[in-house]
Design a protein around this motif. Sequence first.
Motif, PDB file in Angstrom:
ATOM      1  N   LEU A   1      73.722 114.377  89.996  1.00 35.78           N
ATOM      2  CA  LEU A   1      74.984 114.416  90.782  1.00 35.78           C
ATOM      3  C   LEU A   1      75.812 113.392  90.423  1.00 35.78           C
ATOM      4  O   LEU A   1      77.062 113.448  90.495  1.00 35.78           O
ATOM      5  CB  LEU A   1      74.147 114.393  92.280  1.00 35.78           C
ATOM      6  N   GLY A   2      75.148 112.167  90.082  1.00 39.08           N
ATOM      7  CA  GLY A   2      76.018 110.952  89.945  1.00 39.08           C
ATOM      8  C   GLY A   2      76.865 111.282  88.617  1.00 39.08           C
ATOM      9  O   GLY A   2      78.007 110.984  88.596  1.00 39.08           O
ATOM     10  N   LEU A   3      76.184 111.866  87.830  1.00 39.07           N
ATOM     11  CA  LEU A   3      76.953 112.052  86.398  1.00 39.07           C
ATOM     12  C   LEU A   3      78.099 113.205  86.787  1.00 39.07           C
ATOM     13  O   LEU A   3      79.241 112.975  86.237  1.00 39.07           O
ATOM     14  CB  LEU A   3      76.005 112.638  85.252  1.00 39.07           C
ATOM     15  N   ALA A   4      77.841 114.123  87.467  1.00 35.76           N
ATOM     16  CA  ALA A   4      78.649 115.245  87.775  1.00 35.76           C
ATOM     17  C   ALA A   4      79.960 114.705  88.492  1.00 35.76           C
ATOM     18  O   ALA A   4      81.133 115.100  88.225  1.00 35.76           O
ATOM     19  CB  ALA A   4      78.140 116.551  88.494  1.00 35.76           C
ATOM     20  N   VAL A   5      79.643 113.872  89.453  1.00 39.94           N
ATOM     21  CA  VAL A   5      80.808 113.326  90.271  1.00 39.94           C
ATOM     22  C   VAL A   5      81.422 112.170  89.262  1.00 39.94           C
ATOM     23  O   VAL A   5      82.834 112.185  89.385  1.00 39.94           O
ATOM     24  CB  VAL A   5      80.356 112.328  91.492  1.00 39.94           C
ATOM     25  N   GLY A   6      81.093 111.509  88.460  1.00 39.13           N
ATOM     26  CA  GLY A   6      81.475 110.646  87.685  1.00 39.13           C
ATOM     27  C   GLY A   6      82.463 111.230  86.670  1.00 39.13           C
ATOM     28  O   GLY A   6      83.598 111.101  86.521  1.00 39.13           O
ATOM     29  N   PHE A   7      82.001 112.209  85.966  1.00 34.88           N
ATOM     30  CA  PHE A   7      82.646 113.118  85.250  1.00 34.88           C
ATOM     31  C   PHE A   7      83.855 113.985  85.753  1.00 34.88           C
ATOM     32  O   PHE A   7      85.040 113.917  85.130  1.00 34.88           O
ATOM     33  CB  PHE A   7      81.786 114.166  84.196  1.00 34.88           C
ATOM     34  N   ALA A   8      83.595 114.211  87.016  1.00 38.09           N
ATOM     35  CA  ALA A   8      84.860 115.122  87.628  1.00 38.09           C
ATOM     36  C   ALA A   8      85.962 114.028  87.890  1.00 38.09           C
ATOM     37  O   ALA A   8      87.079 114.192  87.567  1.00 38.09           O
ATOM     38  CB  ALA A   8      84.162 115.621  88.795  1.00 38.09           C
ATOM     39  N   PHE A   9      85.329 112.818  88.348  1.00 41.70           N
ATOM     40  CA  PHE A   9      86.400 111.713  88.748  1.00 41.70           C
ATOM     41  C   PHE A   9      87.081 111.338  87.547  1.00 41.70           C
ATOM     42  O   PHE A   9      88.311 111.246  87.538  1.00 41.70           O
ATOM     43  CB  PHE A   9      85.868 110.578  89.493  1.00 41.70           C
ATOM     44  N   GLY A  10      86.237 111.105  86.317  1.00 37.01           N
ATOM     45  CA  GLY A  10      87.016 110.704  85.043  1.00 37.01           C
ATOM     46  C   GLY A  10      87.884 111.676  84.364  1.00 37.01           C
ATOM     47  O   GLY A  10      88.843 111.614  83.947  1.00 37.01           O
ATOM     48  N   GLY A  11      87.434 113.082  84.498  1.00 40.98           N
ATOM     49  CA  GLY A  11      88.387 114.210  84.047  1.00 40.98           C
ATOM     50  C   GLY A  11      89.603 114.245  84.863  1.00 40.98           C
ATOM     51  O   GLY A  11      90.779 114.448  84.222  1.00 40.98           O
ATOM     52  N   THR A  12      89.626 114.138  86.099  1.00 43.47           N
ATOM     53  CA  THR A  12      90.752 114.023  86.723  1.00 43.47           C
ATOM     54  C   THR A  12      91.879 113.071  86.336  1.00 43.47           C
ATOM     55  O   THR A  12      92.949 113.074  86.287  1.00 43.47           O
ATOM     56  CB  THR A  12      90.456 114.088  88.571  1.00 43.47           C
ATOM     57  N   LEU A  13      90.992 111.966  86.423  1.00 49.21           N
ATOM     58  CA  LEU A  13      91.996 110.831  85.799  1.00 49.21           C
ATOM     59  C   LEU A  13      92.583 110.959  84.331  1.00 49.21           C
ATOM     60  O   LEU A  13      93.760 110.572  84.122  1.00 49.21           O
ATOM     61  CB  LEU A  13      91.294 109.500  86.041  1.00 49.21           C
ATOM     62  N   LEU A  14      91.736 111.543  83.680  1.00 46.79           N
ATOM     63  CA  LEU A  14      92.165 111.957  82.185  1.00 46.79           C
ATOM     64  C   LEU A  14      93.389 112.675  82.206  1.00 46.79           C
ATOM     65  O   LEU A  14      94.208 112.624  81.370  1.00 46.79           O
ATOM     66  CB  LEU A  14      90.918 112.239  81.398  1.00 46.79           C
ATOM     67  N   VAL A  15      93.364 113.983  82.877  1.00 46.90           N
ATOM     68  CA  VAL A  15      94.282 114.964  82.966  1.00 46.90           C
ATOM     69  C   VAL A  15      95.465 114.374  83.577  1.00 46.90           C
ATOM     70  O   VAL A  15      96.551 114.545  83.113  1.00 46.90           O
ATOM     71  CB  VAL A  15      93.703 116.312  83.764  1.00 46.90           C
ATOM     72  N   GLY A  16      95.397 113.659  84.826  1.00 46.90           N
ATOM     73  CA  GLY A  16      96.455 112.883  85.252  1.00 46.90           C
ATOM     74  C   GLY A  16      97.333 112.123  84.329  1.00 46.90           C
ATOM     75  O   GLY A  16      98.391 111.978  84.357  1.00 46.90           O
ATOM     76  N   ALA A  17      96.532 111.268  83.649  1.00 44.59           N
ATOM     77  CA  ALA A  17      97.066 110.164  82.632  1.00 44.59           C
ATOM     78  C   ALA A  17      97.691 110.964  81.759  1.00 44.59           C
ATOM     79  O   ALA A  17      98.821 110.419  81.077  1.00 44.59           O
ATOM     80  CB  ALA A  17      96.276 109.178  82.276  1.00 44.59           C
ATOM     81  N   LEU A  18      97.092 111.942  81.213  1.00 43.29           N
ATOM     82  CA  LEU A  18      97.666 112.733  80.076  1.00 43.29           C
ATOM     83  C   LEU A  18      98.874 113.262  80.416  1.00 43.29           C
ATOM     84  O   LEU A  18     100.008 113.146  79.751  1.00 43.29           O
ATOM     85  CB  LEU A  18      96.764 113.951  79.480  1.00 43.29           C
ATOM     86  N   GLY A  19      98.938 114.012  81.588  1.00 47.78           N
ATOM     87  CA  GLY A  19     100.180 114.579  82.033  1.00 47.78           C
ATOM     88  C   GLY A  19     101.183 113.643  82.399  1.00 47.78           C
ATOM     89  O   GLY A  19     102.447 114.125  82.184  1.00 47.78           O
ATOM     90  N   TRP A  20     100.969 112.363  83.082  1.00 46.44           N
ATOM     91  CA  TRP A  20     101.880 111.347  83.224  1.00 46.44           C
ATOM     92  C   TRP A  20     102.630 110.722  81.771  1.00 46.44           C
ATOM     93  O   TRP A  20     103.719 110.741  81.634  1.00 46.44           O
ATOM     94  CB  TRP A  20     101.357 110.224  83.690  1.00 46.44           C
ATOM     95  N   THR A  21     101.779 110.669  80.739  1.00 47.69           N
ATOM     96  CA  THR A  21     102.164 110.324  79.260  1.00 47.69           C
ATOM     97  C   THR A  21     103.080 111.407  78.815  1.00 47.69           C
ATOM     98  O   THR A  21     104.343 111.067  78.281  1.00 47.69           O
ATOM     99  CB  THR A  21     100.835 110.015  78.444  1.00 47.69           C
ATOM    100  N   LEU A  22     102.839 112.670  78.872  1.00 50.04           N
ATOM    101  CA  LEU A  22     103.449 113.658  78.297  1.00 50.04           C
ATOM    102  C   LEU A  22     104.766 113.933  79.031  1.00 50.04           C
ATOM    103  O   LEU A  22     105.904 114.244  78.548  1.00 50.04           O
ATOM    104  CB  LEU A  22     102.749 115.149  78.286  1.00 50.04           C
ATOM    105  N   GLN A  23     104.692 113.758  80.437  1.00 51.10           N
ATOM    106  CA  GLN A  23     105.827 113.710  81.282  1.00 51.10           C
ATOM    107  C   GLN A  23     106.761 112.625  80.931  1.00 51.10           C
ATOM    108  O   GLN A  23     108.381 113.030  80.599  1.00 51.10           O
ATOM    109  CB  GLN A  23     105.850 113.987  82.514  1.00 51.10           C
TER     110      GLN A  23
END
Length: 321
Positions: A23-45
């Motif tokens: 459960l901790g891994l899933a929550v951590g990966f979900a949070f990290g994946g959201t940050l990754l997608v957000g950071a990538l979108g901001w960089t590309l934009q």
Amino acid sequence: MSWVRGPLPRLGLRARLLALGVLGLAVGFAFGGTLLVGALGWTLQRSVDEEALRTADAVALLTAEDALPDPLPVAGGQLRVQVVDVQGRIRAASIDADRLVPMLGPDELRPGQRQRLVVDGRRAGMPGPVRVVTVPAGTPQEPRTVLVAKSLTDVRHSLRVVRNLLLVGFPLLVAGLGVVAWRVVGATLRPVEQLRSGAAEITGRAGAERLPVPAGQDEIHRLAVTLNDMLDRLAASRDRQRAFVADAAHELRSPLTNMRTELEVARRLGDDTDWPAVADDLLADTERLSRLVDDLLLLARLDEQDARPAPVGPVELGELA
């Protein structure tokens, strides 16, 4: 929280640790994946904005020098450029841009301001949404506005690919880590199971009974050593108890044997028996038995008082003087 208080405590320790870890891994990966997608979108934009603004600044410089070529030169086919005046009329455009309809309407365009908007790509003749930036240009007498549009299709496609990879890869990664964690937790708890099996085999009979001590110098090793020390103390206490019972039985046997012997002799002698002397001897043995019984009761009461905490209360010091 109801799930943690409900089904989780009914699971074994190994399953609970695995469930909490996954459960901790899933929550951590979900949070990290959201940050990754957000950071990538901001960089590309940001890269899209920087490219569009560089083109707009270059066109604005040409506008200020009144040296606009027609059509406007644009590097690559990913950009559409228009130069409009205060009345919204197109004064110049790139080769692929519309020369009649501006990409921004009068209600959207703010003359004299830099803007960044996302509009429908059909306004610029591109598929999907487009990013439109505006840069003031021209002269105070003839103000102009440079509009540069760049498609966001590649950006959205890249984000979609990364998001799909994360949605597929993260569950597989969590599942793989869960299998590894299951085996690691099982290996970690194996000494505990050995301790449980060793404790179940202890019968309490005479002889050295000890629990297996794991080789690692960790908490389980210290627990096994502490439990073995406790077993040694219990064995010593059991030996003292057996010795005490044997001594008490020996002490009780002597007066009982004397009483039985005197009674058997008196019965054989019949009328020649000195019954007052026999009564005195029996009374002495009875008093000895009473003292032994009183001593045993006193020892039992002392043990019971030692097992209970001593009451705390006021003490009269005058009585102790």
